[in-house]
Design a protein around this motif. Structure first.
Motif, PDB file in Angstrom:
ATOM      1  N   ARG A 165      83.391  63.347  65.240  1.00  0.00           N
ATOM      2  CA  ARG A 165      83.043  61.963  65.529  1.00  0.00           C
ATOM      3  C   ARG A 165      83.761  61.480  66.787  1.00  0.00           C
ATOM      4  O   ARG A 165      84.964  61.680  66.958  1.00  0.00           O
ATOM      5  N   ARG A 166      83.019  60.816  67.667  1.00  0.00           N
ATOM      6  CA  ARG A 166      83.612  60.233  68.877  1.00  0.00           C
ATOM      7  C   ARG A 166      84.229  58.886  68.555  1.00  0.00           C
ATOM      8  O   ARG A 166      83.776  58.205  67.641  1.00  0.00           O
ATOM      9  N   PRO A 167      85.220  58.471  69.304  1.00  0.00           N
ATOM     10  CA  PRO A 167      85.811  57.153  69.046  1.00  0.00           C
ATOM     11  C   PRO A 167      84.822  56.043  69.413  1.00  0.00           C
ATOM     12  O   PRO A 167      83.920  56.227  70.224  1.00  0.00           O
ATOM     13  N   GLY A 168      85.007  54.890  68.799  1.00  0.00           N
ATOM     14  CA  GLY A 168      84.139  53.744  69.061  1.00  0.00           C
ATOM     15  C   GLY A 168      84.303  53.210  70.475  1.00  0.00           C
ATOM     16  O   GLY A 168      85.267  53.514  71.184  1.00  0.00           O
ATOM     17  N   ALA A 214      91.001  52.319  71.915  1.00  0.00           N
ATOM     18  CA  ALA A 214      91.832  52.774  73.026  1.00  0.00           C
ATOM     19  C   ALA A 214      91.506  54.215  73.403  1.00  0.00           C
ATOM     20  O   ALA A 214      91.578  54.584  74.584  1.00  0.00           O
ATOM     21  N   GLU A 215      91.115  55.024  72.420  1.00  0.00           N
ATOM     22  CA  GLU A 215      90.775  56.417  72.718  1.00  0.00           C
ATOM     23  C   GLU A 215      89.543  56.499  73.616  1.00  0.00           C
ATOM     24  O   GLU A 215      89.488  57.297  74.539  1.00  0.00           O
ATOM     25  N   PHE A 216      88.539  55.680  73.326  1.00  0.00           N
ATOM     26  CA  PHE A 216      87.320  55.703  74.137  1.00  0.00           C
ATOM     27  C   PHE A 216      87.610  55.215  75.551  1.00  0.00           C
ATOM     28  O   PHE A 216      87.127  55.776  76.534  1.00  0.00           O
ATOM     29  N   LEU A 217      88.415  54.160  75.676  1.00  0.00           N
ATOM     30  CA  LEU A 217      88.733  53.624  77.000  1.00  0.00           C
ATOM     31  C   LEU A 217      89.586  54.594  77.798  1.00  0.00           C
ATOM     32  O   LEU A 217      89.525  54.620  79.023  1.00  0.00           O
ATOM     33  N   ALA A 218      90.399  55.404  77.116  1.00  0.00           N
ATOM     34  CA  ALA A 218      91.210  56.392  77.816  1.00  0.00           C
ATOM     35  C   ALA A 218      90.344  57.525  78.362  1.00  0.00           C
ATOM     36  O   ALA A 218      90.692  58.144  79.372  1.00  0.00           O
TER      37      ALA A 218
END
Length: 133
Positions: free
Chosen positions: A27-30, A34-38
């Motif tokens: 699963r990808r982060p939402g 913060a994980e997706f923005l990183a």
């Protein structure tokens, strides 16, 4: 034929279970985590344009314009700013009389009101002089 249908149902069921397990494990982060923005690439700097309005104005800003953006402090300013004097711009007594008459008219009360310079004085003077409209 029944064996083929049972085998197909079992195979499709197990494929569905495997797809759900795989989707949940990878699963990808939402989008707002913060994980997706990183993971996002750094934004490229925008090219600078030559804008004649980007230069500061060569003259000093007038005092009345600076007063618009000055913070209001009780020690330094009056209750209203000098460019916002209501008594110079509007006659609030006339508006108050008209509103009172309008409210009383909705209640069925006849309220005779008058103010200096109204057209009723002119009409009364014309009727006393015998002029009819």
């Amino acid at each position: 034929m029944r064996e083929l249908i049972a085998l197909a149902a079992t195979g499709l069921g197990s494929a569905l279970v495997l797809a759900v397990i795989r989707a949940m494990s990878s699963r990808r982060p939402g989008r707002h985590t913060a994980e997706f923005l990183a993971e996002l690439p750094e934004p490229k700097p925008q090219p600078t344009t030559v804008d004649p309005w980007a230069k500061p104005w060569p003259t000093q800003t007038p005092e009345h314009v600076r007063a618009l953006y000055a913070p209001l402090r009780g020690e330094d300013v009056a209750l209203t700013r000098p460019y916002c004097r209501m008594e110079d711009t509007m006659d609030l007594g006339v508006i108050r009389e008209r509103r009172t008459a309008a409210v009383l008219a909705t209640l069925g009360v006849d309220y005779a009101y008058g103010y200096a310079g109204d057209h009723f004085e002119t009409l009364a003077a014309l009727t006393t002089a015998g002029v009819t409209a």
